[in-house]
Design an enzyme around this catalytic site. Structure first.
Site, mmCIF file in Angstrom:
data_model
loop_
_atom_site.group_PDB
_atom_site.id
_atom_site.type_symbol
_atom_site.label_atom_id
_atom_site.label_comp_id
_atom_site.label_asym_id
_atom_site.label_seq_id
_atom_site.Cartn_x
_atom_site.Cartn_y
_atom_site.Cartn_z
ATOM 1 N N LYS A 1 -0.445 10.273 1.584
ATOM 2 C CA LYS A 1 -1.653 10.022 0.785
ATOM 3 C C LYS A 1 -2.937 10.250 1.595
ATOM 4 O O LYS A 1 -3.858 10.910 1.111
ATOM 5 C CB LYS A 1 -1.548 8.568 0.313
ATOM 6 N N ARG B 1 -5.012 -2.223 -5.780
ATOM 7 C CA ARG B 1 -3.577 -2.359 -5.566
ATOM 8 C C ARG B 1 -2.955 -3.415 -6.468
ATOM 9 O O ARG B 1 -1.739 -3.504 -6.543
ATOM 10 C CB ARG B 1 -3.339 -2.785 -4.124
ATOM 11 N N ARG C 1 6.089 8.125 12.553
ATOM 12 C CA ARG C 1 4.668 7.874 12.800
ATOM 13 C C ARG C 1 4.496 6.718 13.792
ATOM 14 O O ARG C 1 3.588 6.726 14.616
ATOM 15 C CB ARG C 1 3.963 7.540 11.477
ATOM 16 N N ARG D 1 0.906 2.500 14.939
ATOM 17 C CA ARG D 1 0.157 1.612 14.042
ATOM 18 C C ARG D 1 0.847 0.257 13.985
ATOM 19 O O ARG D 1 2.075 0.189 13.895
ATOM 20 C CB ARG D 1 0.099 2.254 12.648
ATOM 21 N N ARG E 1 5.788 -3.506 2.973
ATOM 22 C CA ARG E 1 4.769 -2.696 2.302
ATOM 23 C C ARG E 1 5.365 -1.916 1.132
ATOM 24 O O ARG E 1 4.744 -1.778 0.085
ATOM 25 C CB ARG E 1 4.095 -1.759 3.309
HETATM 26 P P1 ADP Z 1 -0.196 1.936 3.552
HETATM 27 O O1 ADP Z 1 -0.416 2.535 2.209
HETATM 28 O O2 ADP Z 1 0.353 2.892 4.554
HETATM 29 O O3 ADP Z 1 0.564 0.635 3.550
HETATM 30 P P2 ADP Z 1 -3.102 1.323 3.876
HETATM 31 O O4 ADP Z 1 -3.768 1.966 5.025
HETATM 32 O O5 ADP Z 1 -3.524 1.727 2.521
HETATM 33 O O6 ADP Z 1 -1.582 1.578 4.167
HETATM 34 O O7 ADP Z 1 -3.223 -0.286 3.971
HETATM 35 C C1 ADP Z 1 -2.780 -0.971 5.112
HETATM 36 C C2 ADP Z 1 -2.844 -2.477 4.866
HETATM 37 O O8 ADP Z 1 -4.206 -2.871 4.579
HETATM 38 C C3 ADP Z 1 -2.047 -2.997 3.679
HETATM 39 O O9 ADP Z 1 -0.691 -3.226 3.988
HETATM 40 C C4 ADP Z 1 -2.812 -4.303 3.368
HETATM 41 O O10 ADP Z 1 -2.483 -5.335 4.278
HETATM 42 C C5 ADP Z 1 -4.269 -3.932 3.618
HETATM 43 N N1 ADP Z 1 -4.925 -3.429 2.383
HETATM 44 C C6 ADP Z 1 -5.451 -2.173 2.200
HETATM 45 N N2 ADP Z 1 -5.966 -2.050 0.966
HETATM 46 C C7 ADP Z 1 -5.758 -3.241 0.336
HETATM 47 C C8 ADP Z 1 -6.023 -3.745 -0.976
HETATM 48 N N3 ADP Z 1 -6.626 -2.985 -1.922
HETATM 49 N N4 ADP Z 1 -5.660 -5.021 -1.268
HETATM 50 C C9 ADP Z 1 -5.064 -5.785 -0.357
HETATM 51 N N5 ADP Z 1 -4.754 -5.390 0.882
HETATM 52 C C10 ADP Z 1 -5.091 -4.120 1.245
#
Ligand code: ADP
Length: 190
Positions: A13, A88, A127, A133, A144
């Site tokens: 993404k 989300r 990754r 990360r 996740r």
């Molecule tokens: P990925 O899709 O690889 O899990 P992201 O970079 O989108 O990673 O998000 C990493 C983390 O950041 C999530 O697991 C969460 O803890 C937090 N996060 C990001 N966006 C949100 C959101 N809209 N609501 C709640 N937590 C979020």
């Protein structure tokens, strides 16, 4: 123009969002990147988010909603945006719709990546070796994925029911081939 981009962790993404940003002239806003920057700065928000993110859980809705609200209100931020990682949850989706409606805007399209889970896990563990990360451990990855499956389907349905075009993209294949699928879908959507 307001677009949303959805995909399970490891779906590519972020990479595709960067291409969409440059080709379709949208500013890419990733809530994951924003939160990671807060953690790196050691801000109050970062301190609150760090532990939650490390475990692969979602930060509280009100926290992330406030952050996005601040950005969308910023007059220096273009009104053509591609939101990545937000909304989300249904609560976040409703908050976003409300924020946009105040300005007479709405979500124009949603891109959602579809990738088989075993391939996602393979990519994320790779990754983890390359980038390190903090949330790319097997436990956090599983969490996740679980969060994504549980919550995202409802958010996609929310937009489908509202008549927003939800474009499902097969995320398997070379980066340029996946982008070509997106480009064709968005060109048709114009
Ligand atoms: P990925 O899709 O690889 O899990 P992201 O970079 O989108 O990673 O998000 C990493 C983390 O950041 C999530 O697991 C969460 O803890 C937090 N996060 C990001 N966006 C949100 C959101 N809209 N609501 C709640 N937590 C979020």
């Amino acid at each position: 123009m307001i677009g949303l981009i959805f995909g399970p962790p490891g779906s590519g993404k972020g990479t595709q969002a960067a291409h969409v940003e440059s080709v379709f002239k949208l500013s890419h806003l990733s809530t994951g990147d924003i939160l990671r920057a807060e953690v790196a700065r050691g801000s109050e928000i970062g301190k609150e988010a760090e532990r939650i993110m490390r475990a692969g859980d979602l930060v509280p809705d009100d926290l992330i909603i406030r952050i996005v609200q601040g950005i969308l209100r910023d007059p220096n931020v273009s009104s053509d945006v591609l939101l990545d990682g937000f909304p989300r949850t249904l609560e976040q989706a409703r908050a976003l719709d409300e924020m946009l409606a105040k300005e007479g805007h709405k979500v124009d399209f949603v891109i959602a990546f579809v990738v088989p889970e075993d391939l996602l896990i393979e990519r994320l563990l790779h990754r983890a070796e390359v980038e390190g990360r903090a949330d790319d451990t097997r436990e956090a990855i599983t969490e996740r994925m679980h969060e994504y499956r549980k919550l995202t389907a409802a958010v996609l349905d929310h937009y489908r029911n509202a008549g927003v075009r939800v474009i499902e993209i097969d995320g398997v294949g070379k980066v340029e081939d996946v982008f070509e699928r997106i480009r064709i879908a968005l060109d048709q959507a114009k």
